[in-house]
Design an enzyme around this catalytic site. Structure first.
Site, mmCIF file in Angstrom:
data_model
loop_
_atom_site.group_PDB
_atom_site.id
_atom_site.type_symbol
_atom_site.label_atom_id
_atom_site.label_comp_id
_atom_site.label_asym_id
_atom_site.label_seq_id
_atom_site.Cartn_x
_atom_site.Cartn_y
_atom_site.Cartn_z
ATOM 1 N N GLU A 236 30.268 31.575 30.435
ATOM 2 C CA GLU A 236 31.493 30.819 30.184
ATOM 3 C C GLU A 236 31.211 29.385 29.731
ATOM 4 O O GLU A 236 32.013 28.805 28.995
ATOM 5 C CB GLU A 236 32.343 30.784 31.458
ATOM 6 C CG GLU A 236 32.889 32.122 31.896
ATOM 7 C CD GLU A 236 34.037 32.598 31.026
ATOM 8 O OE1 GLU A 236 34.869 31.761 30.623
ATOM 9 O OE2 GLU A 236 34.098 33.806 30.746
ATOM 10 N N GLU A 245 36.485 23.407 27.240
ATOM 11 C CA GLU A 245 36.516 24.348 26.123
ATOM 12 C C GLU A 245 36.215 23.629 24.816
ATOM 13 O O GLU A 245 36.751 22.548 24.546
ATOM 14 C CB GLU A 245 37.900 25.001 26.074
ATOM 15 C CG GLU A 245 38.070 26.014 24.982
ATOM 16 C CD GLU A 245 39.430 26.691 25.038
ATOM 17 O OE1 GLU A 245 39.700 27.537 24.173
ATOM 18 O OE2 GLU A 245 40.204 26.366 25.966
ATOM 19 N N ASN A 283 47.588 28.989 36.157
ATOM 20 C CA ASN A 283 46.340 28.995 36.915
ATOM 21 C C ASN A 283 46.076 27.643 37.563
ATOM 22 O O ASN A 283 45.633 27.569 38.718
ATOM 23 C CB ASN A 283 45.168 29.383 36.017
ATOM 24 C CG ASN A 283 45.061 30.877 35.795
ATOM 25 O OD1 ASN A 283 45.492 31.673 36.627
ATOM 26 N ND2 ASN A 283 44.496 31.274 34.668
#
Length: 383
Positions: A236, A245, A283
């Site tokens: 990840e 990201e 989330n």
């Protein structure tokens, strides 16, 4: 790195005579060191934590059993003077009681005998003056169950994993002094070029929130779970290089406007961050509520606080099944295999032939990390 994951919460998370157990405890009192300086959670029935009700610090605040969340209300220190402390106050027996059923509470530290505790090698927490054990009232694991003292019986409602030299906080053989099955040297071997943000100490600090992680099953299973978690983290984050990201074009896509709380930090603020690259406003709301941190309004904490960042990764690992049918933690401790952890994290986009290169990247890291930890991989590596 981050991919959109809509997650759904999964359902979590006879014997001795009194005289024999008391005799064993008294023996332990003479042999166990009352305290090496240490701090962390105290876990008991159902893996739940000793908790200060409402995180209050007023004298007389109830001490109870509650789901572990890593908050300061569940961090207890054993400073070497025989006391157990949270929020700057001591674990105290109300009214200096010594009878069965006397409640425990938080109170100003006074040096009194009703604030003295010894963690025995048998995982009892004993008040020597009363010659009784810390006990969960009514033997229930329900949130809010009050703690009290009671004649030592050896029951599960009197067994604790606590931060003390004589107690047992970290599992069996093969663990580090912190209780984690991966040493700092092994961690550095796994991630030789990691971003300085991802500290080993931050990971260790985060472990208190999820005491079942790498503490369930045999030594092999515990190390396999650690390798599996870190292998998925490796994929990840580009081997713990990326904190956020990298595809900024995705940033506006992670706001679910159907949620009643919306996106108060801004539509483009819920991009992937941290070791599992947590994304989406729902989330951030869910994990923030679990940890007692307002990540919905301040998602940037995941870029500045290593312990919180690690906690979000452990939250997903231990409580979310994503597109899978079980949490990654359940997959590893129930022998479903590493492939099921991939499915739970990103199966909708990688599994069943959708992105074989991504799956292989995770499997390669898992093979390498289990080798570093000296355990077999187990079966079902692919999804």
């Amino acid at each position: 790195m981050s991919l959109p994951r809509r997650t759904g919460r999964t359902g979590r998370r006879g014997g001795f005579t009194v005289f024999a157990v008391v005799a064993a405890v008294l023996t332990a009192l003479s042999t166990a060191t009352p305290a090496h300086a240490a701090s962390g959670s105290i876990t008991g029935l159902a893996g739940k934590c000793v908790d200060v009700a409402g995180a209050g610090s007023a004298n007389g605040t109830a001490v109870q059993l509650y789901d572990c969340n890593g908050s300061n209300a569940q961090i207890w220190s054993n400073s070497g003077d025989g006391t157990l402390r949270a929020l700057g106050k001591c674990l105290d027996i109300a009214d200096r009681g010594t009878a069965d059923g006397a409640a425990v509470q938080l109170w100003d530290c006074s040096g009194g005998s009703n604030q003295q505790w010894v963690v025995s090698p048998a995982h009892d927490i004993v008040n020597p003056a009363a010659d009784k054990c810390l006990d969960v009232r009514d033997n229930t694991s329900a949130n809010g169950a009050r703690l009290q003292i009671w004649s030592c019986s050896g029951g599960a409602n009197q067994k604790w994993n606590a931060p003390a030299g004589g107690g047992g906080g970290g599992g069996g053989g093969g663990t580090t002094p912190s209780g984690f099955v991966v040493t700092e040297a092994q961690f550095n071997d796994m991630f030789p070029n990691r971003n300085p943000f991802y500290t080993y100490s931050g990971l260790i600090a985060a472990l208190n929130a999820y005491p079942g992680f790498t503490n369930t099953g045999s030594d092999t299973v515990r190390k396999q779970e650690a390798a599996a978690f870190l292998a998925n983290v490796n994929h990840e984050t580009g081997a713990l290089v990326y904190v956020v990201e990298q595809n900024t074009a995705n940033y506006p896509n992670y706001c679910d406007f159907s949620q009643p709380y919306g996106c108060p930090a801004g539509q483009s603020s819920y991009y992937g961050r941290g070791p599992i690259q947590l994304s989406w406003n729902f989330n951030y709301k869910a994990v923030g509520d679990q940890l007692g941190v307002d990540l919905l309004n301040n998602p940037w904490l995941l870029e500045t606080d290593a312990a919180i960042a690690w906690q979000t990764g452990l939250w997903y690992w231990n409580t979310q099944n994503g597109p899978g049918t079980m949490t990654p933690h359940e997959a590893m401790v129930n022998s479903a295999g590493f492939g099921e952890t991939i499915r739970s994290i990103n199966g909708a986009l990688e599994c069943d032939g959708r992105a074989p290169d991504g799956v292989q990247s995770r499997v390669d890291a898992y093979n390498r990390f289990t080798s570093i930890l000296g355990v077999p991989t187990g079966g079902n590596l692919y999804c």
